[in-house]
Design an enzyme around this catalytic site. Sequence first.
Site, PDB file in Angstrom:
ATOM      1  CG  ASP A   8     -30.807  63.446 -30.450  1.00 23.42           C
ATOM      2  OD1 ASP A   8     -31.583  63.343 -29.482  1.00 23.42           O
ATOM      3  OD2 ASP A   8     -29.573  63.357 -30.345  1.00 23.42           O
ATOM      4  CG  ASP A 129     -26.212  69.208 -22.553  1.00 22.12           C
ATOM      5  OD1 ASP A 129     -26.541  68.130 -22.044  1.00 22.12           O
ATOM      6  OD2 ASP A 129     -27.006  69.931 -23.180  1.00 22.12           O
TER       7      ASP A 129
END
Length: 233
Positions: A8, A129
């Site tokens: 990330d 998500d």
Amino acid sequence: MLVIPAVDIQSGRAVRLFEGDPSQETVYYENPVEAALHWQAQGAHMLHLVDLDAATGRGENRAVLREVAAAVTIPFEVGGGVRSVEAAREMLALGAHRVVVGTVAVKAPEVLGQMLAAFGAERVVVSLDARGLEVVISGWAEQTALSVKSLSQQLWDRGVRTLIYTDVRRDGTLAGLDLAVVREVRAVWPGFLIAGGGIASDADLEALQNLGVEGAITGKAIYEGRIDLKKWV
């Protein structure tokens, strides 16, 4: 099972966030290229790259993604702010094996359809998500009224064949998986399923295997040595 290390990227560095909060970051590598090469050396078969700044609209890390693409020899997928056919094409041209989209699948399903038509289902992955089963978008900042279960069926009908499910309540927490929720997602998704969010140990990965989940994305657990990636490749 395919275990995929997450890289990330926020402000040019490889980080992990606590429950997706940009202000609660842990920096693991100042240079994400080093992170990518580390996991490649550990035997990873694929990397999951996310441009966190692009996901929330605060900026972008395209130059860093380009550096990672030039450095690694294994396939990688890229997500974060991929909300147009042009953006997807750019990521694929950069060298990505496939793109990961989330917000566009909810807000602009017609664009998702264009991506699938242009690049094929093997190169377009949808990431749902969610807080439990309630879908969130825009870098997890925006709550929707949609359920993972109903939306996943719509995605299948549109031609999506690989789904990532991330429980944002647990992401970056090392709290372990909510297996009851993952079981529900597995029951409604007939395609290739990748799960993430809270994975803390080999036991979590084994539990996913037992549920018939084909892939797992893990970040903090492998960065902090709680999971030895070499056992899973």
